[in-house]
Scaffold this active site. Structure first.
Site, PDB file in Angstrom:
ATOM      1  N   GLN A 168       1.017  -1.259   0.070  1.00 39.59           N
ATOM      2  CA  GLN A 168      -0.112   0.182  -0.110  1.00 39.59           C
ATOM      3  C   GLN A 168       0.583   1.550  -0.009  1.00 39.59           C
ATOM      4  O   GLN A 168       1.479   1.648   1.673  1.00 39.59           O
ATOM      5  CB  GLN A 168      -0.894  -0.106   1.025  1.00 39.59           C
ATOM      6  CG  GLN A 168      -1.835   1.334   1.633  1.00 39.59           C
ATOM      7  CD  GLN A 168      -2.810   1.797  -0.072  1.00 39.59           C
ATOM      8  OE1 GLN A 168      -3.064   0.836  -0.205  1.00 39.59           O
ATOM      9  NE2 GLN A 168      -2.200   3.238  -0.176  1.00 39.59           N
ATOM     10  N   GLY A 297     -10.405   0.659   2.086  1.00 34.94           N
ATOM     11  CA  GLY A 297     -11.843   0.138   1.116  1.00 34.94           C
ATOM     12  C   GLY A 297     -11.248  -0.810  -0.119  1.00 34.94           C
ATOM     13  O   GLY A 297     -11.039  -1.598  -0.618  1.00 34.94           O
ATOM     14  N   GLU A 300      -6.300   2.179  -5.650  1.00 38.43           N
ATOM     15  CA  GLU A 300      -6.752   2.523  -7.575  1.00 38.43           C
ATOM     16  C   GLU A 300      -5.039   2.536  -8.299  1.00 38.43           C
ATOM     17  O   GLU A 300      -5.390   3.354  -8.563  1.00 38.43           O
ATOM     18  CB  GLU A 300      -6.990   3.877  -7.406  1.00 38.43           C
ATOM     19  CG  GLU A 300      -6.144   5.669  -7.294  1.00 38.43           C
ATOM     20  CD  GLU A 300      -6.249   5.645  -5.336  1.00 38.43           C
ATOM     21  OE1 GLU A 300      -6.933   4.974  -5.558  1.00 38.43           O
ATOM     22  OE2 GLU A 300      -5.858   6.844  -5.376  1.00 38.43           O
ATOM     23  N   GLU A 325     -12.941   2.959  -7.522  1.00 38.67           N
ATOM     24  CA  GLU A 325     -11.772   3.336  -7.579  1.00 38.67           C
ATOM     25  C   GLU A 325     -11.321   3.088  -9.467  1.00 38.67           C
ATOM     26  O   GLU A 325     -10.364   3.684  -9.591  1.00 38.67           O
ATOM     27  CB  GLU A 325     -10.654   1.659  -7.056  1.00 38.67           C
ATOM     28  CG  GLU A 325     -11.434   1.562  -5.237  1.00 38.67           C
ATOM     29  CD  GLU A 325     -10.645   2.373  -4.581  1.00 38.67           C
ATOM     30  OE1 GLU A 325     -10.420   3.288  -4.969  1.00 38.67           O
ATOM     31  OE2 GLU A 325     -11.138   3.026  -3.557  1.00 38.67           O
ATOM     32  N   HIS A 328     -11.062   6.889 -10.643  1.00 42.79           N
ATOM     33  CA  HIS A 328      -9.435   6.970 -10.343  1.00 42.79           C
ATOM     34  C   HIS A 328      -8.432   6.858 -11.276  1.00 42.79           C
ATOM     35  O   HIS A 328      -7.847   8.171 -11.078  1.00 42.79           O
ATOM     36  CB  HIS A 328      -9.026   6.265  -9.252  1.00 42.79           C
ATOM     37  CG  HIS A 328      -9.301   7.280  -7.773  1.00 42.79           C
ATOM     38  ND1 HIS A 328      -8.805   8.184  -7.831  1.00 42.79           N
ATOM     39  CD2 HIS A 328      -9.362   6.637  -6.536  1.00 42.79           C
ATOM     40  CE1 HIS A 328      -8.810   8.357  -5.693  1.00 42.79           C
ATOM     41  NE2 HIS A 328      -9.636   7.568  -5.476  1.00 42.79           N
ATOM     42  N   GLU A 347      -9.616  13.110  -4.668  1.00 45.97           N
ATOM     43  CA  GLU A 347     -10.152  11.920  -4.038  1.00 45.97           C
ATOM     44  C   GLU A 347     -11.856  12.294  -4.116  1.00 45.97           C
ATOM     45  O   GLU A 347     -12.812  11.832  -3.934  1.00 45.97           O
ATOM     46  CB  GLU A 347     -10.189  11.585  -2.629  1.00 45.97           C
ATOM     47  CG  GLU A 347      -9.280  11.190  -2.624  1.00 45.97           C
ATOM     48  CD  GLU A 347      -9.025   9.676  -2.659  1.00 45.97           C
ATOM     49  OE1 GLU A 347     -10.259   9.375  -3.038  1.00 45.97           O
ATOM     50  OE2 GLU A 347      -7.986   8.918  -2.987  1.00 45.97           O
ATOM     51  N   TYR A 410     -12.876  13.809   0.281  1.00 44.56           N
ATOM     52  CA  TYR A 410     -13.935  12.899  -0.410  1.00 44.56           C
ATOM     53  C   TYR A 410     -15.213  13.833  -0.137  1.00 44.56           C
ATOM     54  O   TYR A 410     -15.988  14.437  -1.421  1.00 44.56           O
ATOM     55  CB  TYR A 410     -14.240  12.559  -0.117  1.00 44.56           C
ATOM     56  CG  TYR A 410     -12.637  10.718  -0.004  1.00 44.56           C
ATOM     57  CD1 TYR A 410     -12.168  10.951   0.762  1.00 44.56           C
ATOM     58  CD2 TYR A 410     -12.984  10.389  -0.851  1.00 44.56           C
ATOM     59  CE1 TYR A 410     -10.909  10.282   0.702  1.00 44.56           C
ATOM     60  CE2 TYR A 410     -12.051   8.975  -0.480  1.00 44.56           C
ATOM     61  CZ  TYR A 410     -10.953   9.312   0.243  1.00 44.56           C
ATOM     62  OH  TYR A 410      -9.737   8.408   0.235  1.00 44.56           O
ATOM     63  N   ARG A 584      -9.897  -3.089   7.957  1.00 42.28           N
ATOM     64  CA  ARG A 584      -9.479  -2.329   6.941  1.00 42.28           C
ATOM     65  C   ARG A 584      -9.772  -0.897   8.285  1.00 42.28           C
ATOM     66  O   ARG A 584     -11.052  -1.169   9.318  1.00 42.28           O
ATOM     67  CB  ARG A 584     -11.127  -2.397   5.823  1.00 42.28           C
ATOM     68  CG  ARG A 584     -11.493  -0.539   5.424  1.00 42.28           C
ATOM     69  CD  ARG A 584     -12.126  -0.946   5.025  1.00 42.28           C
ATOM     70  NE  ARG A 584     -12.652   0.243   3.606  1.00 42.28           N
ATOM     71  CZ  ARG A 584     -14.393   0.216   3.308  1.00 42.28           C
ATOM     72  NH1 ARG A 584     -14.717  -0.992   3.345  1.00 42.28           N
ATOM     73  NH2 ARG A 584     -14.014   1.794   3.105  1.00 42.28           N
TER      74      ARG A 584
HETATM   75  N1  BES Z   1      -6.716   6.421  -2.853  1.00 42.45           N
HETATM   76  C1  BES Z   1      -7.751   5.984  -1.275  1.00 42.45           C
HETATM   77  C2  BES Z   1      -7.148   5.445  -0.507  1.00 42.45           C
HETATM   78  C3  BES Z   1      -5.822   5.994   0.130  1.00 42.45           C
HETATM   79  C4  BES Z   1      -6.572   7.288   0.587  1.00 42.45           C
HETATM   80  C5  BES Z   1      -4.591   5.625   0.935  1.00 42.45           C
HETATM   81  C6  BES Z   1      -5.612   8.054   0.942  1.00 42.45           C
HETATM   82  C7  BES Z   1      -3.697   6.586   1.568  1.00 42.45           C
HETATM   83  C8  BES Z   1      -3.946   7.834   1.616  1.00 42.45           C
HETATM   84  C9  BES Z   1      -8.856   4.838  -1.904  1.00 42.45           C
HETATM   85  O1  BES Z   1      -8.729   5.631  -3.360  1.00 42.45           O
HETATM   86  C10 BES Z   1      -9.859   5.659  -1.314  1.00 42.45           C
HETATM   87  O2  BES Z   1      -9.812   6.154  -1.869  1.00 42.45           O
HETATM   88  N2  BES Z   1     -10.627   4.576  -1.198  1.00 42.45           N
HETATM   89  C11 BES Z   1     -11.940   4.238   0.099  1.00 42.45           C
HETATM   90  C12 BES Z   1     -13.409   4.291  -0.838  1.00 42.45           C
HETATM   91  C13 BES Z   1     -14.277   4.394  -0.826  1.00 42.45           C
HETATM   92  C14 BES Z   1     -14.479   6.339  -0.606  1.00 42.45           C
HETATM   93  C15 BES Z   1     -15.254   4.364  -1.770  1.00 42.45           C
HETATM   94  C16 BES Z   1     -11.825   3.945   1.538  1.00 42.45           C
HETATM   95  O3  BES Z   1     -10.856   2.671   0.916  1.00 42.45           O
HETATM   96  O4  BES Z   1     -12.304   3.571   2.373  1.00 42.45           O
HETATM   97 ZN    ZN Z   2      -9.875   7.342  -3.537  1.00 42.34          ZN
END
Ligand code: BES
Ligand code: ZN
Length: 635
Positions: A168, A297, A300, A325, A328, A347, A410, A584
């Protein structure tokens, strides 16, 4: 250095990229404060990795060759980011026709910073003082403590027989498995050779071949330039099922059928996304289902989104994460935030595109429900996040790239784009979306670059609709502007009304129309329950809705937050089971926070964390550990 890799390398062109355009307003804001790399002097154009996956030692070892272009003719040092890497040796490669000479060089590892890691300085030898391109090769090994890498013993996988590894890298963890310029401002292509124990397969954020011979020796190519946080690797007993012509899923054989069922709509999402956002630039789009310890969750990683198995609810109710994802692939992977301060460009845009995809693939009602739940989460964030971090693009430089803002980037970002859509109408705004992705494809941009573009392409073209000042309020002010368009959902309003009626005893649990409810309605119902319910009432609703035994991890999360906040002890065993089962962060951290904050269970929370943390990813432990300190950041 293997000849195969060198031949491979010479047959493909090197894509030149420069760090993104900088804004003239405040250069400190356009600079990446989370990297030591001297990107004004050298930029990476391509990386060639040669790595062995050593499951016994829990390390990757091998080399990284960095093809770098000199920008500053006087520069004589290259500074790379590292974290917990052992650097054995560094040399430069110089091509002499078909041969490569190795020129030895000196390197030093600087002082370690807790957030940023350790800078690696490589001295460019005199003989290369005038070279426009230089190729340092770093021979190194990772540490078992690498913050990016999850090393799973067989018992923590679905099959229980083979070990697994996954990375990651976002936001600043790529440096803990590759020495590189770990900043989103630089894009590079890559090639890799990865060796694993035979029988296991390696996958990367690159071209993957589902039919590859499982001989433990794998080659990868990522021909499109990507930022470092999209470097990704996984290895394990992973198998493939096609979902459509362009899409498929990798998972352990035990999860493959359930995964193919859950994510059956991925091909349709892919086609819808192309029709709405412009051409998909990455070849195939596959999913990789990881073990429960995956801390997010989804992630990408280009061509291969990494996903938590907690999405396998059995009813496709959580697939908005896949829409996210996939989206993205445009917002983030194609047009990238220049610094983490501009994270909303990744985001917020992606959350908006996810919303648009959900409206088409499912229906307006479901998208509206998810939109309202996200808005409510945003309101909770506003309550506990310092106003100076509530701007979409705070005018500050010290924000922790992974936590300070919660989910503001987000959901506030999403509402900002819905506001634009509402103001200009779908037809005009949809054209803006495709123009934006095509005009900035494979570039990195700042918030200010975006606002300039928006001004030029929308505000100034369609006069009298929105002013720049209205837009800048979203970017730089806390909270939401008064004229924001707020989400609504009839279904969720109905669920909240029923929660109030049942709480007051005006309705029997058996009368609740639960079988008609979406998972989102159940979540809303739980959140709308009266704060002062008796234990008997909570036992009744748990039983009627099957909350403690639910297969839906989002419903379980919502319920166990309530269980912990209300100290509803009859459900503590199942809550503890949930905390053991998932890694998670979103599914578990708020429950630890609620336990630690309910006035009685700090000790229990600590015990549960200590019992479970061995199975969590290092990133999850770094997020959750501070909950038990005096001043957790309170998310
Ligand atoms: N890119 C992010 C995960 C991330 C963000 C990793 C910041 C490290 C630092 C991924 O696209 C994401 O936003 N995942 C969310 C999904 C959800 C908002 C639909 C998650 O993991 O919950
Ligand atoms: Zn994201």
């Amino acid at each position: 250095m293997t000849t195969r890799i060198l031949i491979f390398l010479m047959t493909i062109g090197v894509v030149a990229c420069s760090p993104g355009s900088s804004t003239d307003r405040d250069p400190a804001l356009a600079k990446d404060h989370y990297s030591f790399a001297n990107v004004e002097q050298f930029v990476t154009e391509q990386i060639v990795l040669n790595l062995n996956v050593d499951f016994e030692a829990q390390v990757l070892n091998g080399s990284a060759m960095l093809f770098m272009r000199r920008i500053d003719p006087d520069a004589r040092e290259i500074v790379l980011d590292t974290r917990d890497l052992t650097v054995e040796n560094v040399e430069f490669l110089v091509s002499r026709g078909k041969e490569w000479d190795e020129i030895p060089t000196e390197h030093t590892l600087g002082e370690t910073d807790a957030l940023l890691g350790t800078p690696l300085t490589i001295y460019v030898p005199d003989s290369l003082a005038d070279a426009e391109h230089v190729v340092p090769v770093v021979h190194y090994r990772t540490s078992p403590e690498s913050t990016a890498l999850g090393w799973l013993p067989p018992e923590l996988t679905a099959g229980g027989e083979h070990p697994m590894l996954y990375s990651q890298s976002q936001a600043i963890h790529a440096r803990s498995w590759i020495p590189l310029q770990d900043t989103p401002a630089v894009r590079f292509t890559y090639l890799a050779r990865v060796r694993t124990p035979p029988g296991l397969i390696a996958l990367m954020s690159a071209e993957n071949d589902p039919d590859v011979e499982r001989d433990g020796d794998y080659y990868f190519e990522m021909p499109q330039p990507i930022p470092s946080y999209l470097m990704a690797i996984a290895a394990g007993n992973l198998h493939f099922a096609a979902l459509g012509e362009d899409t498929g899923v990798y998972a352990e054989p035990e999860l493959l059928e359930a995964s193919a069922y859950e994510f059956a709509d991925t091909q349709a999402m892919f086609e819808t996304a192309e029709a709405m956002f412009g051409p998909y630039q990455w070849g195939r789009y596959d999913l990789l289902i990881l073990p429960p310890s995956f801390p997010y969750g989804g992630m990408e990683n280009p061509r291969l989104s990494f996903l938590t198995p907690s999405l396998l609810a059995g009813d496709r109710s959580l697939v908005s994460v896949v829409a996210h994802e996939l989206a993205h692939s445009w917002s983030g992977n194609l047009v990238t935030n220049q610094t983490w301060r501009d994270g909303w460009l990744n985001e917020g845009w992606t959350s908006y595109l996810e919303f648009r995809l959900m409206q088409v693939i499912y229906d307006e009602d479901r998208a509206a429900e998810e939109n309202l739940l996200n808005y409510e989460e945003l309101l909770l964030n506003f309550e506990r996040i310092d106003p100076k971090y509530q701007a979409l693009a705070p005018r500050i430089t010290e924000l922790d790239p992974e936590s300070g803002q919660g989910t503001i980037a987000y959901h506030k970002g999403n509402l900002f784009l819905q506001y634009l859509e509402h103001a200009y109408g779908r037809e005009i705004f949809d054209q803006f979306i495709t123009d934006y992705f095509s005009d900035f494809a494979f570039q990195v941009i700042t918030t200010e670059d975006f606002v300039d573009y928006l001004d030029k392409r929308l505000l100034s073209v369609h006069h009298g609709i929105l002013t720049r000042e209205q837009v800048e309020r979203w970017m730089y002010e806390p909270g939401l502007p008064d004229d924001a368009v707020l989400p609504t959902s009839r279904n969720l309003d109905d669920a909240a009304e029923l929660a109030a009626m049942w709480s007051r005893g005006e309705l029997d649990a058996a009368e609740l129309p639960v079988t008609d409810w979406s998972a989102q309605a159940t979540i809303h119902f739980i959140n709308a329950l009266d704060p002062d319910l008796s234990t008997e009432k909570l036992v009744e609703i748990d039983k009627a809705l099957g909350l403690s035994d639910t297969q839906n991890a989002e419903i379980a999360r919502t319920w166990f937050i309530q269980v912990a906040t209300r100290r509803h002890e009859p459900a503590y065993d199942q809550m503890a089971e949930h905390l053991r089962k998932f890694g998670r962060v979103r599914l578990i951290r708020p429950i630890y926070v609620a336990l630690a904050g309910n006035g009685s269970d700090m000790q229990l929370a600590r015990e549960l964390f200590n019992a479970a943390r061995g199975a969590y990813h290092p990133i999850a432990n770094a997020y959750i550990g501070p909950v038990f300190e005096d001043d957790p950041d309170g998310e």
